[in-house]
Scaffold this motif. Structure first.
Motif, PDB file in Angstrom:
ATOM      1  N   ALA A 139      -6.531   0.106   4.787  1.00 35.64           N
ATOM      2  CA  ALA A 139      -5.275   0.402   4.488  1.00 35.64           C
ATOM      3  C   ALA A 139      -4.764   1.467   5.940  1.00 35.64           C
ATOM      4  CB  ALA A 139      -4.875   1.432   3.416  1.00 35.64           C
ATOM      5  N   ARG A 140      -5.685   2.316   6.293  1.00 33.90           N
ATOM      6  CA  ARG A 140      -5.602   2.873   7.666  1.00 33.90           C
ATOM      7  C   ARG A 140      -5.260   1.918   8.822  1.00 33.90           C
ATOM      8  NH1 ARG A 140      -9.035   6.427   5.458  1.00 33.90           N
ATOM      9  NH2 ARG A 140     -10.903   5.677   6.186  1.00 33.90           N
ATOM     10  N   THR A 141      -6.109   0.763   8.759  1.00 32.83           N
ATOM     11  CA  THR A 141      -5.928  -0.117   9.791  1.00 32.83           C
ATOM     12  C   THR A 141      -4.778  -0.876   9.961  1.00 32.83           C
ATOM     13  OG1 THR A 141      -8.531  -0.342  10.013  1.00 32.83           O
ATOM     14  CG2 THR A 141      -6.894  -2.190  10.881  1.00 32.83           C
ATOM     15  N   GLU A 142      -3.993  -1.212   8.646  1.00 31.78           N
ATOM     16  CA  GLU A 142      -2.968  -2.140   8.420  1.00 31.78           C
ATOM     17  C   GLU A 142      -1.778  -1.056   8.628  1.00 31.78           C
ATOM     18  OE1 GLU A 142      -2.868  -5.454   8.324  1.00 31.78           O
ATOM     19  OE2 GLU A 142      -5.050  -5.533   8.711  1.00 31.78           O
ATOM     20  N   SER A 143      -1.793   0.126   8.364  1.00 29.20           N
ATOM     21  CA  SER A 143      -0.535   1.116   8.378  1.00 29.20           C
ATOM     22  C   SER A 143      -0.377   0.967   9.860  1.00 29.20           C
ATOM     23  CB  SER A 143      -0.966   2.486   8.207  1.00 29.20           C
ATOM     24  OG  SER A 143      -1.235   2.483   6.655  1.00 29.20           O
ATOM     25  N   THR A 144       1.387   1.263   9.821  1.00 25.61           N
ATOM     26  CA  THR A 144       1.828   1.433  11.171  1.00 25.61           C
ATOM     27  C   THR A 144       2.669   2.714  11.154  1.00 25.61           C
ATOM     28  OG1 THR A 144       4.188   0.301  10.310  1.00 25.61           O
ATOM     29  CG2 THR A 144       2.351  -1.176  11.447  1.00 25.61           C
ATOM     30  N   ASN A 145       3.478   3.199  12.157  1.00 25.66           N
ATOM     31  CA  ASN A 145       4.262   4.300  12.033  1.00 25.66           C
ATOM     32  C   ASN A 145       5.275   3.876  11.177  1.00 25.66           C
ATOM     33  OD1 ASN A 145       2.635   5.783  13.863  1.00 25.66           O
ATOM     34  ND2 ASN A 145       3.904   4.981  15.591  1.00 25.66           N
ATOM     35  N   GLN A 146       5.775   2.986  10.912  1.00 26.59           N
ATOM     36  CA  GLN A 146       7.139   2.422  10.195  1.00 26.59           C
ATOM     37  C   GLN A 146       6.629   2.546   8.807  1.00 26.59           C
ATOM     38  OE1 GLN A 146       6.470   0.763  13.096  1.00 26.59           O
ATOM     39  NE2 GLN A 146       7.658   1.974  14.219  1.00 26.59           N
ATOM     40  N   ALA A 147       5.462   2.061   8.201  1.00 28.42           N
ATOM     41  CA  ALA A 147       5.065   1.782   7.099  1.00 28.42           C
ATOM     42  C   ALA A 147       3.733   1.950   6.718  1.00 28.42           C
ATOM     43  CB  ALA A 147       5.397   0.320   6.595  1.00 28.42           C
ATOM     44  N   ALA A 148       3.406   2.975   5.967  1.00 23.92           N
ATOM     45  CA  ALA A 148       1.997   3.283   5.613  1.00 23.92           C
ATOM     46  C   ALA A 148       1.504   2.180   4.517  1.00 23.92           C
ATOM     47  CB  ALA A 148       1.869   4.757   5.055  1.00 23.92           C
ATOM     48  N   VAL A 149       0.420   1.584   4.521  1.00 25.20           N
ATOM     49  CA  VAL A 149      -0.184   0.969   3.609  1.00 25.20           C
ATOM     50  C   VAL A 149      -1.516   1.966   2.725  1.00 25.20           C
ATOM     51  CG1 VAL A 149      -1.735  -1.050   3.034  1.00 25.20           C
ATOM     52  CG2 VAL A 149      -0.250  -1.233   5.014  1.00 25.20           C
ATOM     53  N   ARG A 150      -1.068   1.915   1.402  1.00 26.58           N
ATOM     54  CA  ARG A 150      -1.818   2.746   0.559  1.00 26.58           C
ATOM     55  C   ARG A 150      -3.112   1.909   0.138  1.00 26.58           C
ATOM     56  NH1 ARG A 150       1.422   6.998  -2.267  1.00 26.58           N
ATOM     57  NH2 ARG A 150       3.250   7.248  -1.041  1.00 26.58           N
ATOM     58  N   PRO A 151      -4.108   2.439  -0.114  1.00 26.40           N
ATOM     59  CA  PRO A 151      -5.424   1.783  -0.599  1.00 26.40           C
ATOM     60  C   PRO A 151      -5.364   1.088  -1.856  1.00 26.40           C
ATOM     61  CG  PRO A 151      -6.039   3.849   0.208  1.00 26.40           C
ATOM     62  CD  PRO A 151      -4.377   3.993   0.371  1.00 26.40           C
ATOM     63  N   HIS A 152      -4.325   1.480  -2.531  1.00 28.40           N
ATOM     64  CA  HIS A 152      -4.252   0.833  -3.893  1.00 28.40           C
ATOM     65  C   HIS A 152      -3.387  -0.581  -3.856  1.00 28.40           C
ATOM     66  CE1 HIS A 152      -0.371   2.861  -4.085  1.00 28.40           C
ATOM     67  NE2 HIS A 152       0.067   1.786  -4.751  1.00 28.40           N
ATOM     68  N   ALA A 153      -2.809  -0.704  -2.782  1.00 25.26           N
ATOM     69  CA  ALA A 153      -2.404  -2.029  -2.435  1.00 25.26           C
ATOM     70  C   ALA A 153      -3.366  -2.830  -1.925  1.00 25.26           C
ATOM     71  CB  ALA A 153      -1.052  -1.773  -1.191  1.00 25.26           C
ATOM     72  N   ILE A 154      -4.105  -2.480  -1.218  1.00 23.32           N
ATOM     73  CA  ILE A 154      -5.295  -3.173  -0.939  1.00 23.32           C
ATOM     74  C   ILE A 154      -6.201  -3.607  -2.142  1.00 23.32           C
ATOM     75  CG2 ILE A 154      -7.641  -3.604   0.322  1.00 23.32           C
ATOM     76  CD1 ILE A 154      -4.916  -3.051   2.202  1.00 23.32           C
ATOM     77  N   GLU A 155      -6.468  -2.855  -3.065  1.00 24.55           N
ATOM     78  CA  GLU A 155      -6.957  -3.058  -4.378  1.00 24.55           C
ATOM     79  C   GLU A 155      -6.078  -4.099  -4.979  1.00 24.55           C
ATOM     80  OE1 GLU A 155      -6.593  -3.191  -8.476  1.00 24.55           O
ATOM     81  OE2 GLU A 155      -5.636  -1.453  -7.381  1.00 24.55           O
ATOM     82  N   ALA A 156      -4.901  -4.064  -5.119  1.00 24.75           N
ATOM     83  CA  ALA A 156      -3.843  -4.863  -5.758  1.00 24.75           C
ATOM     84  C   ALA A 156      -4.008  -6.190  -5.063  1.00 24.75           C
ATOM     85  CB  ALA A 156      -2.427  -4.520  -5.937  1.00 24.75           C
TER      86      ALA A 156
END
Length: 190
Positions: free
Chosen positions: A149-166
Protein backbone atom coordinates in the motif's frame (compact mmCIF):
# COMPACT_ATOMS: atom_id res chain seq x y z
CA UNK A 1 -24.73 -6.37 5.48
CA UNK A 2 -21.77 -4.44 4.16
CA UNK A 3 -18.16 -3.93 5.16
CA UNK A 4 -19.10 -0.36 6.10
CA UNK A 5 -21.90 -1.60 8.39
CA UNK A 6 -19.44 -3.68 10.35
CA UNK A 7 -16.74 -1.02 10.45
CA UNK A 8 -19.33 1.30 12.00
CA UNK A 9 -20.64 -1.39 14.38
CA UNK A 10 -17.12 -2.03 15.68
CA UNK A 11 -17.18 1.25 17.55
CA UNK A 12 -19.77 -0.10 19.98
CA UNK A 13 -17.17 -1.29 22.50
CA UNK A 14 -16.22 -4.62 24.08
CA UNK A 15 -19.80 -5.44 25.10
CA UNK A 16 -20.66 -5.81 21.42
CA UNK A 17 -18.04 -8.49 20.67
CA UNK A 18 -20.70 -11.21 20.21
CA UNK A 19 -22.68 -9.12 17.76
CA UNK A 20 -19.51 -8.24 15.90
CA UNK A 21 -18.61 -11.93 15.63
CA UNK A 22 -22.10 -12.78 14.33
CA UNK A 23 -21.83 -9.88 11.87
CA UNK A 24 -18.41 -11.09 10.71
CA UNK A 25 -19.84 -14.55 10.09
CA UNK A 26 -22.88 -13.20 8.25
CA UNK A 27 -20.80 -10.87 6.09
CA UNK A 28 -18.17 -13.54 5.41
CA UNK A 29 -20.72 -16.22 4.60
CA UNK A 30 -22.58 -14.07 2.10
CA UNK A 31 -25.04 -16.08 0.04
CA UNK A 32 -23.35 -19.45 0.69
CA UNK A 33 -25.76 -20.39 3.47
CA UNK A 34 -25.05 -24.12 3.19
CA UNK A 35 -22.06 -23.56 5.50
CA UNK A 36 -24.06 -21.84 8.26
CA UNK A 37 -24.50 -25.01 10.32
CA UNK A 38 -20.78 -25.64 10.45
CA UNK A 39 -20.02 -22.01 11.23
CA UNK A 40 -22.63 -21.90 14.00
CA UNK A 41 -20.62 -24.45 16.00
CA UNK A 42 -18.53 -21.69 17.55
CA UNK A 43 -21.77 -20.54 19.22
CA UNK A 44 -23.36 -23.92 19.94
CA UNK A 45 -20.28 -25.77 21.20
CA UNK A 46 -18.73 -22.97 23.28
CA UNK A 47 -20.42 -21.14 26.12
CA UNK A 48 -21.37 -17.51 25.60
CA UNK A 49 -19.28 -16.56 28.62
CA UNK A 50 -16.18 -18.37 27.36
CA UNK A 51 -16.54 -17.01 23.85
CA UNK A 52 -17.03 -13.45 25.06
CA UNK A 53 -14.19 -13.60 27.60
CA UNK A 54 -11.69 -15.00 25.10
CA UNK A 55 -12.63 -12.54 22.37
CA UNK A 56 -12.57 -9.55 24.72
CA UNK A 57 -9.05 -10.57 25.83
CA UNK A 58 -7.91 -10.97 22.24
CA UNK A 59 -9.41 -7.60 21.25
CA UNK A 60 -7.71 -5.93 24.20
CA UNK A 61 -4.42 -7.34 22.92
CA UNK A 62 -5.35 -6.11 19.43
CA UNK A 63 -5.67 -2.55 20.75
CA UNK A 64 -2.62 -2.72 23.01
CA UNK A 65 -0.15 -4.87 21.07
CA UNK A 66 -1.43 -5.04 17.52
CA UNK A 67 -3.08 -7.48 15.14
CA UNK A 68 -0.26 -10.01 14.89
CA UNK A 69 -0.26 -10.60 18.66
CA UNK A 70 -4.08 -10.84 18.74
CA UNK A 71 -3.93 -13.34 15.87
CA UNK A 72 -1.38 -15.39 17.80
CA UNK A 73 -3.72 -15.53 20.80
CA UNK A 74 -6.62 -16.85 18.67
CA UNK A 75 -4.52 -19.24 16.55
CA UNK A 76 -4.07 -22.97 17.20
CA UNK A 77 -2.23 -23.29 20.49
CA UNK A 78 -2.99 -19.69 21.40
CA UNK A 79 -4.16 -18.62 24.86
CA UNK A 80 -7.58 -17.51 23.60
CA UNK A 81 -8.19 -20.17 20.90
CA UNK A 82 -11.89 -20.90 20.49
CA UNK A 83 -12.86 -24.29 19.13
CA UNK A 84 -14.63 -24.00 15.76
CA UNK A 85 -13.38 -20.45 15.12
CA UNK A 86 -10.75 -20.48 12.40
CA UNK A 87 -8.52 -17.77 10.98
CA UNK A 88 -10.78 -16.97 8.04
CA UNK A 89 -13.34 -15.65 10.52
CA UNK A 90 -11.29 -14.44 13.44
CA UNK A 91 -9.27 -12.27 11.06
CA UNK A 92 -12.58 -10.77 9.92
CA UNK A 93 -13.40 -10.09 13.56
CA UNK A 94 -9.96 -8.52 14.12
CA UNK A 95 -10.35 -6.44 10.97
CA UNK A 96 -13.71 -5.01 12.03
CA UNK A 97 -12.78 -4.64 15.70
CA UNK A 98 -9.69 -2.64 14.69
CA UNK A 99 -11.82 -0.02 12.93
CA UNK A 100 -11.14 3.61 13.67
CA UNK A 101 -13.81 5.92 15.15
CA UNK A 102 -14.43 7.30 11.65
CA UNK A 103 -15.32 3.75 10.47
CA UNK A 104 -12.04 3.36 8.60
CA UNK A 105 -10.05 0.12 8.82
CA UNK A 106 -7.08 -0.07 11.14
CA UNK A 107 -3.99 -2.29 10.98
CA UNK A 108 -5.63 -5.74 11.03
CA UNK A 109 -6.45 -7.43 7.73
CA UNK A 110 -8.43 -10.48 6.69
CA UNK A 111 -6.60 -13.65 5.74
CA UNK A 112 -8.88 -16.27 4.24
CA UNK A 113 -8.82 -19.00 1.62
CA UNK A 114 -9.09 -16.61 -1.31
CA UNK A 115 -6.35 -14.28 -0.10
CA UNK A 116 -4.18 -17.36 0.48
CA UNK A 117 -4.88 -18.62 -3.05
CA UNK A 118 -3.75 -15.28 -4.50
CA UNK A 119 -0.65 -15.18 -2.30
CA UNK A 120 0.24 -18.69 -3.42
CA UNK A 121 -0.56 -18.33 -7.12
CA UNK A 122 0.38 -14.69 -7.79
CA UNK A 123 3.05 -13.98 -5.20
CA UNK A 124 4.38 -17.57 -5.09
CA UNK A 125 4.18 -17.90 -1.32
CA UNK A 126 4.58 -21.27 0.34
CA UNK A 127 1.17 -21.13 2.04
CA UNK A 128 -1.68 -23.59 2.37
CA UNK A 129 -4.83 -22.42 0.69
CA UNK A 130 -7.24 -23.50 3.42
CA UNK A 131 -5.12 -22.82 6.50
CA UNK A 132 -4.61 -22.90 9.29
CA UNK A 133 -2.00 -20.19 8.92
CA UNK A 134 0.51 -19.60 11.66
CA UNK A 135 1.08 -16.25 13.34
CA UNK A 136 4.27 -15.80 11.31
CA UNK A 137 2.31 -16.10 8.06
CA UNK A 138 -0.25 -13.57 9.29
CA UNK A 139 2.56 -11.16 10.25
CA UNK A 140 4.12 -11.64 6.81
CA UNK A 141 0.73 -10.96 5.18
CA UNK A 142 0.28 -7.76 7.19
CA UNK A 143 3.77 -6.55 6.27
CA UNK A 144 3.21 -7.41 2.60
CA UNK A 145 -0.11 -5.56 2.37
CA UNK A 146 1.00 -2.51 4.36
CA UNK A 147 4.28 -2.23 2.41
CA UNK A 148 2.51 -2.72 -0.92
CA UNK A 149 0.00 0.00 0.00
CA UNK A 150 2.82 2.43 0.83
CA UNK A 151 4.62 1.58 -2.42
CA UNK A 152 1.47 2.10 -4.53
CA UNK A 153 0.45 5.34 -2.83
CA UNK A 154 1.11 8.68 -4.46
CA UNK A 155 0.84 12.28 -3.27
CA UNK A 156 -2.51 12.45 -5.06
CA UNK A 157 -3.96 9.16 -3.82
CA UNK A 158 -3.18 7.03 -0.80
CA UNK A 159 -3.66 3.29 -1.17
CA UNK A 160 -4.88 1.68 2.02
CA UNK A 161 -3.79 -1.80 3.08
CA UNK A 162 -7.38 -3.04 3.08
CA UNK A 163 -7.53 -2.20 -0.64
CA UNK A 164 -4.60 -4.58 -1.15
CA UNK A 165 -6.49 -7.24 0.86
CA UNK A 166 -9.65 -6.69 -1.22
CA UNK A 167 -7.66 -6.94 -4.48
CA UNK A 168 -5.98 -10.15 -3.34
CA UNK A 169 -9.35 -11.58 -2.30
CA UNK A 170 -10.85 -10.79 -5.73
CA UNK A 171 -7.85 -12.33 -7.50
CA UNK A 172 -8.01 -15.46 -5.32
CA UNK A 173 -11.78 -15.72 -5.91
CA UNK A 174 -11.24 -15.48 -9.68
CA UNK A 175 -8.56 -18.20 -9.58
CA UNK A 176 -10.87 -20.40 -7.49
CA UNK A 177 -13.80 -19.89 -9.90
CA UNK A 178 -11.57 -20.67 -12.89
CA UNK A 179 -10.50 -23.92 -11.23
CA UNK A 180 -14.15 -24.89 -10.66
CA UNK A 181 -15.03 -24.10 -14.27
CA UNK A 182 -12.05 -26.14 -15.54
CA UNK A 183 -13.00 -29.10 -13.33
CA UNK A 184 -16.60 -28.99 -14.59
CA UNK A 185 -15.46 -28.82 -18.19
CA UNK A 186 -13.10 -31.77 -17.64
CA UNK A 187 -15.94 -33.86 -16.18
CA UNK A 188 -18.11 -33.17 -19.24
CA UNK A 189 -15.48 -34.41 -21.68
CA UNK A 190 -15.80 -38.06 -22.74
Amino acid sequence: MTRSDLLTAANGGPDDVGRLLVGSYAWGTGDRAFLVGRRAQVFTKNTTESTTAKLVKALTVLRDQGPAKAYEMLALGGEQKLPYLGPSFYTKLLYFADARPDAQPGRALILDQFVAIALKEVEHWDITERGPWGPDQYQRWLEFAHNHARTESTNQAAVRPHAIEAAMFRKGWAIYQARIAAARAARRQP
